[in-house]
Design an enzyme around this catalytic site. Structure first.
Site, PDB file in Angstrom:
ATOM      1  N   LYS A   1       3.501   3.209   2.134  1.00 10.77           N
ATOM      2  CA  LYS A   1       2.115   3.624   2.352  1.00 10.77           C
ATOM      3  C   LYS A   1       1.918   5.096   1.993  1.00 10.77           C
ATOM      4  CE  LYS A   1      -0.694   1.140   4.199  1.00 10.77           C
ATOM      5  NZ  LYS A   1      -1.693   0.207   3.615  1.00 10.77           N
TER       6      LYS A   1
ATOM      7  N   TYR B   1       7.944   0.354   5.153  1.00  7.29           N
ATOM      8  CA  TYR B   1       6.479   0.218   5.193  1.00  7.29           C
ATOM      9  C   TYR B   1       5.819   1.598   5.171  1.00  7.29           C
ATOM     10  CZ  TYR B   1       1.791  -0.806   6.934  1.00  7.29           C
ATOM     11  OH  TYR B   1       0.428  -0.887   7.078  1.00  7.29           O
TER      12      TYR B   1
END
Length: 328
Positions: A171, A167
């Site tokens: 990002k 994650y």
């Protein structure tokens, strides 16, 4: 556009928590217990568009400006190209894989957070959007190391050393894409898009239904058994501070000499707190014993980095509780 003087604000992740608070604060008709507010920049918003994979349950009659909701996926560029028509400002709030079981779905994390962001950028370009604000995470610079007095000069954490946080890696890639298109021309050849990234700490606030309820459930199930580390200090951010940061960034981007354009900012309450002490009021309210046992950090990282993929659903909740600040 939103009218001769007004603007259209589009929110991806439009059925999510932050979007709901934005609507509550700025667009909902006056209620005695929650009067709406106009920060600089929001007074120009005359139309709001919500975009989300999940259906929205809004009632358009509840708002002071027209609010439209479109159900669809940000991984579908054709869909985005249509619903972005007329948008002046975009808050790209949608993401995937921040916590829970979603953290295990690496392919979907990349598809939504990276490919989806590419589509958002392209839809902005095609529709001559003036401002794009992207919500990111502290994790783009954090990989388990201790950070004190960190600021925006911190480098991105090397993704090759952090395979356990797809994650955060996704990002980091996505926010680079957003910042790269700052001050570039859109499809009409005359409009320049301004972009900004807001790196959010763990969000909390009234009616938050994603993270705190999981912690409460784990506590009720007797899974809050131990703490970790030597005084683990973390940051959190109240949802209203998130909303204020979004609006302030939007307001700044409307100026030709914007200090926010092309920049990334960490957003928190500015009050570092012990990770577990933050949740002590919950233990007291639930009449749950506060843990007296503390385990070393190496054991937490061993569990999260090597055993996580094979953990049972029950144990995953406990690890989430332990690592909540790091994964937000």
């Amino acid at each position: 556009m939103g009218g001769s003087d007004g603007q259209t604000l589009l929110l991806t992740g439009g059925s999510g928590y932050v979007a709901s608070v934005i609507l509550q604060k700025f667009c909902r008709k006056y209620k005695a217990d929650s009067p709406n507010t106009k920060l600089p920049g929001m007074e120009k918003i005359s139309r709001v568009v919500l975009v989300d994979k999940f259906a929205s349950s809004i009632n358009e009659d509840d708002f002071t400006v027209p609010v439209q909701s479109f159900q669809g996926d940000i991984t579908d560029l054709d869909f985005l190209s249509k619903v972005f028509a007329g948008a002046d400002v975009v808050y790209h709030l949608a993401s995937y894989g921040m916590s829970g079981r979603e953290q295990l779905h690496n392919e979907m994390i990349w598809k939504v957070n990276v490919e989806g962001t590419k589509n958002v950028i392209e839809a902005c370009r095609q529709n001559n959007v003036k401002s794009l604000i992207f919500t990111s995470t502290f994790n783009v610079v954090f990989g388990g190391q201790r950070i004190e007095d960190g600021d925006e000069t911190l480098p991105y954490f090397d993704s090759t050393e952090r395979s356990w946080d797809n994650y955060g890696n996704s990002k980091a890639v996505a926010e680079k894409l957003v910042l790269q298109v700052n001050n570039t021309l859109t499809a009409n050849g005359t409009t320049t898009i301004s972009t900004c990234v807001l790196r959010l700490a763990g969000i909390y606030g009234p009616r938050e239904r994603r993270h705190i309820p999981r912690v409460v459930k784990a506590m009720k199930q007797g899974m809050f058994l131990f703490t970790y580390g030597d005084n683990p200090i973390v940051e959190f951010v109240h949802v209203e501070n998130v909303v204020q940061a979004l609006v302030q960034a939007q307001y700044s981007l409307t100026h030709s000499n914007s200090v926010a354009a092309g920049k990334a900012y960490f957003i928190s309450d500015g009050k570092p707190v012990n990770n577990f002490e933050f949740f002590r009021p919950l233990t007291e309210a639930l009449d749950v014993p506060f843990p007296k046992i503390s385990v070393p950090m190496w054991l937490v990282y061993f569990i999260g980095g090597f055993l996580f993929p094979s953990l049972s659903a029950l144990f995953m909740v406990m690890v989430y509780l332990l690592c909540i600040a790091s994964y937000m």
